[in-house]
Scaffold this active site. Structure first.
Site, PDB file in Angstrom:
ATOM      1  N   SER A 293      52.600  28.274 100.951  1.00  0.00           N
ATOM      2  CA  SER A 293      51.995  26.983 100.633  1.00  0.00           C
ATOM      3  C   SER A 293      50.485  27.148 100.643  1.00  0.00           C
ATOM      4  O   SER A 293      49.956  28.157 101.112  1.00  0.00           O
ATOM      5  CB  SER A 293      52.423  25.908 101.629  1.00  0.00           C
ATOM      6  OG  SER A 293      51.806  26.113 102.886  1.00  0.00           O
ATOM      7  N   LYS A 294      49.805  26.163 100.122  1.00  0.00           N
ATOM      8  CA  LYS A 294      48.341  26.171 100.131  1.00  0.00           C
ATOM      9  C   LYS A 294      47.852  24.762  99.895  1.00  0.00           C
ATOM     10  O   LYS A 294      48.465  23.983  99.157  1.00  0.00           O
ATOM     11  CB  LYS A 294      47.788  27.100  99.033  1.00  0.00           C
ATOM     12  CG  LYS A 294      46.437  27.701  99.363  1.00  0.00           C
ATOM     13  CD  LYS A 294      46.574  28.779 100.413  1.00  0.00           C
ATOM     14  CE  LYS A 294      45.282  29.539 100.645  1.00  0.00           C
ATOM     15  NZ  LYS A 294      45.467  30.619 101.624  1.00  0.00           N
ATOM     16  N   GLY A 295      46.740  24.436 100.515  1.00  0.00           N
ATOM     17  CA  GLY A 295      46.080  23.170 100.255  1.00  0.00           C
ATOM     18  C   GLY A 295      44.661  23.422  99.804  1.00  0.00           C
ATOM     19  O   GLY A 295      43.975  24.286 100.347  1.00  0.00           O
TER      20      GLY A 295
END
Length: 1103
Positions: A645-647
């Protein structure tokens, strides 16, 4: 003459007292000696409110308010705080204040009479006003306009004279106009204070002219210097200007720089005698101080705004008080005016008070605008109720893109902000490539480098030139009717209605039929003018259908968040489907959080832009960069239970200094969608079309390392049961394992570097090494400290450092330990052939005689130079796609790569097609998804410890105490984590090397094949009969879980505490990675049987 604008001369101090850049105010007063304040407006019948009804077109969107039938589109309710100690409570829930107990009273200016004489002399000297009228004009200005003594004490007589002459000139100008309308526009701006005087009609937002409210908040309230804060007083004069039928009245604004009692107060401090501005303490009545004290005490513990309303006894006037954290709502002051004007309300007085604990309080006295047709607006109580509710929404986006449509009454606030959100959405997701690109992809051969380059260039151009943000906004603003219909559809799904909601008091947007998606499609096709308009407005339908849950209608929030179903993404652009997608819009930023599995983990980064051009590029690439980073994370997380995941948070051009504010709002708004609402009126339940519990695991990334402690503690404060594991990379006092302190990421990268040397029998001391990402960074500093090669070049944010004879190691170690850039390198340590070029340098002559004209351009492209002095290149920093299919040709000469070995430590530094091109040219390349996984392994084991311990055990075994003492378990656990990182890196390195030797397939492709094989098998194993077999399950978990944890807590206790989904992920990822690393990415059909047979035999033996 349309209006008069006079700039007063420079100020000089008058009187005694304190002095700030020309502003002198006497505050040496006994603040307890002031009499109770009497409201001058409540006893006067001859005010601007009594002027005849105007001819302004009533807002059609509020007509429905007066009907009993509840509407569909209410805005969220605010936080209402009850103060038992206050006066009696009305039936509407508001506290009642006697008019004699409210407001401010200015300290008496004893030199007023003497100053009036000086003002008269100044006016007479100019000779503009006839002598017979001078005294009358001075008396009118001093005694009838309602200006308090602080202004007169602060100002120079010459300035006051200029203001009086300007007002007189405006009156004369009015006689030359057929409509006899007065337009008075005065402004005086200094560094420490300002004065604005303007004429306007009560209850109507000015869409042209100087718009002084916008000016003063841009220059003073929302200024970029946080050390300078300003208080504002503004009032509407109680006299009518000019002709008796005139609707215009004077509005005066006074701005003063704050002088706090204690400028650096603690954010939790609430004592007014400590945090207040001295002028506020001198002017505010006892009652006002009590109101402010109570609301500040609530605001310091709240992330968003706190709102309260008071009735003024014997009057229709209401006092609206709003408290929020400074710097979190740019444009709020002027936006509030548009909000209450929308409901036919005007303000008699407004105050903005700043406090040194970081709280801003706005106090506004509201009453119906008597010059408007009251039959076209709701009663004052309903208007105020709606205003207080919509403040919460306005706080999230004080100045949305289509604010002028709201100010002009064409859209409601709810519709306006909804349109803004979809405008942002459209910028990222309008299908820009089209069917022609898809057809071209099928015709061209992506394996052909020339074809691939054409496709790459075409993709970038199509995304750049087709739909710009302004073009999209122009289209949207052309269809307010469609916006209303599309908003009605959105609200009909996500606005929860239940018995606890007061629907009859909620002012709706106009009654709009809720259309089905098919009917909306028909309406769009019918109403739009062309194909482009249809594409943009159809994207509203896509947005509506994608939203699974949102905090849009929750009573209190600090930003807007949407959980989207990512299935709308075109497969041609995003071939690997996302599992989850969050979309966040704040007043300072926009952002996403993307994940490829239910249980996933990745960092949150903040992207800053040096210029508007850089912002445009960053905004255009925002989602794609986020997607690619999460995809890389998914591939590198193959060894651990969490998927990728990444934000990414992109700061707006005017909010580059508000990273913390943007981050805090981003986190809090996502928490709104993860946590069940349990506080009625503050956090109400939301409509959840997703229907499952979600847990996100996050970590630090660019520009967020110093913010994760706040996120951890905020999750805890909001009652998240998983607060301990919410963020990794937190400080050791919260149980975090800092990657940089223990070199976690670098340990993995080094295994690949050492692996190449080991396989090729190379002596590291003879290897010439180049590195991007310098000694100031996490990965770069630890790479320097752990390396034993000969550095010939280092590139970092400050510039380029080169020495063909080897950069002095001791000096590099010194910088790495201090985390300093190469700009701090001692140049005396360079050889005669060495040099340093900093970004700000120009026209630098290198030892070779080459002249570098621009240091920044030299830095940005240095890694592409054919210097002949690089054997090993380890990118440890730099922007994504620093080497792409077009630029890679610069490091390929005569078909051979000029750099023999590359270990990609920085994420996405080299594009996949460029890696393959390099490998074809003979370069040994190991990609980021394989090499840069030490940090994710460390974070995963940090999460596991947080989930396994209860709160007490976690504090005792994983948290450093206040004195910095480290628990013995923590020390041992960190060592075990480091060993696991090195083990995983070696296993994958050997698997890639072996498979390349056997098949000749490029290592970059093998890396992806291994990742795909592991993640696919992982998913199958999690839902297989093997998981259901208790004996196998326990045996695998016993091998997969760290022995230290099992010995400390016990396997059964861990299984009981850790969520089932997480245990499944541990089970699947461990078995899958061990199998694939042993048998390769394409094993034969009997391989897994052999693998499990051996494991089963071990299980049977141990029983």
């Amino acid at each position: 003459m349309a209006g008069i604008a006079i700039q007063p001369p420079a100020l000089s101090p008058v009187g005694g007292g304190r002095r700030v850049s020309g502003l002198t105010i006497n505050t040496d007063l006994d603040v307890s000696s002031f009499p109770e304040y009497v409201d001058p407006f409540t006893s006067s019948e001859e005010t601007i409110m009594d002027s005849p009804s105007g001819v302004a077109v009533a807002n059609p969107l509020v007509q429905k308010v007066k009907e009993d039938e509840p509407g569909r589109h209410p805005s969220p309710q605010p936080t209402h705080i009850g103060y038992p100690s206050m006066s009696k409570v009305n039936g509407n829930g508001h506290r009642v204040l006697r008019s004699a107990t409210v407001g401010y009273i200015a300290p008496e200016f004893k030199g007023k009479q003497e100053q009036m004489k000086q003002v008269r002399e100044a006016i007479m000297k100019h000779g503009w006003i006839p002598e017979s009228l001078v005294d009358n004009q001075i008396s009118w200005f001093y005694n009838e306009l309602g200006i308090d003594d602080v202004y007169f004490q602060a100002e120079n007589p010459d300035v006051i004279a200029n203001h009086i002459m300007s007002l007189y000139a405006a009156k004369l100008a009015a006689f030359s106009r057929e409509d006899k309308r007065h337009e008075i526009r005065l402004d005086m701006e200094a560094s420490d204070h300002a004065i604005y005087i303007d004429t306007s009609e009560p209850g109507i937002s000015a869409m042209s002219g100087p718009r002084y409210e916008h000016r003063l908040e841009a220059k003073y309230l929302d200024g970029s210097d946080p050390s300078k804060r300003f208080r504002v007083e503004t009032f509407r004069s109680p006299v009518v200007i000019g002709h008796p039928d005139s609707k215009a009245a004077l509005r005066c604004y006074f701005v003063y720089q704050c002088q706090f009692v204690e400028p650096n107060a603690d954010p939790k401090e609430t004592r007014l005698e400590v945090i207040s501005d001295r002028m506020f303490l001198a002017k505010a009545t006892k009652n006002t101080k009590q109101i402010y004290k109570d609301i500040i005490e609530t605001a310091v513990s709240r992330t968003g705004p706190v709102i309260e309303v008071y009735d003024i006894e014997g009057s229709q006037e209401k006092r609206l008080v709003i408290a929020f954290r400074a710097r979190t709502a740019r444009g709020m002051f002027s936006a509030l005016s548009d909000l209450y004007h929308y409901y036919g309300v005007t303000s008699s007085r407004k105050y903005v008070e700043q406090f040194s604990n970081g709280i801003t309080v706005m106090s506004i006295y509201l009453r119906p605008a008597a010059n408007l047709d009251s039959s076209k607006y709701p009663p004052i109580d309903e208007s105020i109720h709606q205003i207080t509710k919509e403040v919460s929404l306005l706080y999230c986006l004080p100045q949305p893109k289509f604010h002028e449509l709201f100010a002009a009454g064409e859209l409601s606030l709810q519709e306006t902000i909804y349109a803004h959100c979809v405008w942002v959405f459209v910028q990222h997701f309008l299908n820009r490539l089209g069917s022609e690109y898809a057809s071209l992809m099928q015709v061209l051969d992506p394996k052909n480098n020339g074809h691939a380059e054409i496709l790459s260039r075409m993709k970038k151009r199509l995304r750049t030139e087709t739909f710009t943000p302004d073009y999209i906004a122009q289209i949207i603003s052309s269809y307010p009717g469609l916006i209303r219909a599309l908003y009605a559809s959105f609200a009909s799904v996500h606005l929860r209605v239940g018995p606890e909601f007061d629907r009859h008091s909620i002012a709706p947007t106009p009654a709009v039929e809720v259309l089905s998606d098919e009917k909306l499609k028909e309406k769009i096709t019918k109403d739009v003018s062309n194909e482009h308009d249809e594409m943009v407005m159809t994207a509203f339908r896509v947005f509506n259908n994608a939203v699974l849950k949102t905090n849009y209608f929750t009573p209190t929030k600090v930003a807007l968040s949407f959980r989207l179903d990512p299935s709308f993404l075109p497969e041609i652009e995003y071939p690997h489907r996302l599992y989850g997608m969050f979309f966040v819009i704040t007043a300072e930023s926009r952002g996403f959080h993307l994940r490829f599995k239910d249980i996933a983990r990745g960092g949150i980064r903040i992207v800053k832009s040096r210029s508007k051009e850089a912002y445009a590029i960053n905004a255009r690439n925002l989602f794609d960069e986020n997607y690619n980073l999460a995809s890389t994370q998914q591939r590198k997380n193959k060894d651990i239970p969490e998927g990728g995941s990444k934000g990414v948070i992109l700061l707006d051009p005017k909010s580059q200094d508000k990273a913390r504010e943007a981050f805090e709002k981003y986190i809090d708004s996502i928490l709104d969608l993860l946590l069940p609402a349990q506080t009625p009126g503050i956090k109400n339940p939301i409509v959840d079309l997703y229907g499952k519990q979600e847990i996100l695991f996050m970590g630090p990334d660019e520009n967020t390392a110093d913010l994760v402690d706040w996120a951890t503690e905020h999750a805890r404060a909001r009652g998240a049961p998983w607060w301990k594991s919410f963020f990794t990379g937190k400080s050791p006092r919260l149980g975090g394992i800092p990657h940089d302190t223990y070199g976690m990421t670098t340990l993995s990268v080094r295994e690949y570097v050492k692996g190449i040397y080991r396989k090729l029998n190379l002596d590291p001391s003879t290897i010439k090494k180049m590195q991007t990402g310098g000694p100031d960074g996490d990965l770069g500093s630890n790479e320097i400290l752990l390396s034993n090669e000969k550095y010939t070049a280092i590139v970092d944010g400050s510039g380029v450092l080169v020495d063909p004879n080897g950069i002095d190691k001791e000096e590099l170690y010194r910088l790495a330990k201090k985390r300093q850039m190469i700009s701090h390198f001692d140049l005396s340590k360079l050889s005669k052939d060495g040099y340093r070029v900093l970004c700000e340098d120009t026209n630098v002559t290198l030892p070779s005689g080459e002249v570098v004209s621009n240091g920044t351009a030299f830095r940005n492209t240095f890694h592409l130079r054919d210097s002949g002095m690089t054997d090993m290149f380890v990118p440890c920093g730099g922007r994504p796609e620093s080497i792409d299919l077009m630029s890679v040709n610069k490091i390929i000469k005569d078909g051979r790569a000029t750099i023999p070995y590359i270990v990609e430590g920085a994420n996405l530094f080299i594009t996949q097609d460029a890696k393959i091109r390099l490998e074809e040219a003979g370069c040994i390349v190991f990609k980021d998804a394989s090499t840069n996984k030490g940090g994710v392994t460390s974070s995963s084991l940090e999460v596991l410890a947080a989930l396994s311990f209860d709160d007490k055990g976690f504090v005792e075994n994983m948290c450093h105490d206040a004195r910095g003492n480290v628990p013995e378990f923590y020390k041992a656990y960190v060592k075990a984590v480091q060993e696991k990182i090195q083990e995983n890196a070696r296993l994958e390195f050997e698997a890639i090397w072996r498979e390349h030797e056997q098949t000749g397939v490029p290592r970059s492709i093998i890396s992806d094949k291994l990742s795909h094989a592991i993640t696919s098998l992982d998913e199958q194993l999690q839902h297989s009969d093997l998981w259901e077999n208790q004996k196998v399950r326990r045996a695998v978990l016993a091998d997969a879980l760290p022995k230290l944890l099992i010995d400390k807590i016990g396997l059964d206790t861990i299984i009981q505490r850790v969520p089932d989904t997480y245990l499944r992920a541990i089970f699947g990822s461990y078995l899958a990675s061990r199998f694939v690393y042993e048998y390769g990415s394409t094993p034969n059909q009997f391989a897994f049987y052999d693998f499990m047979s051996r494991r089963m035999s071990k299980i049977n033996i141990t029983e």
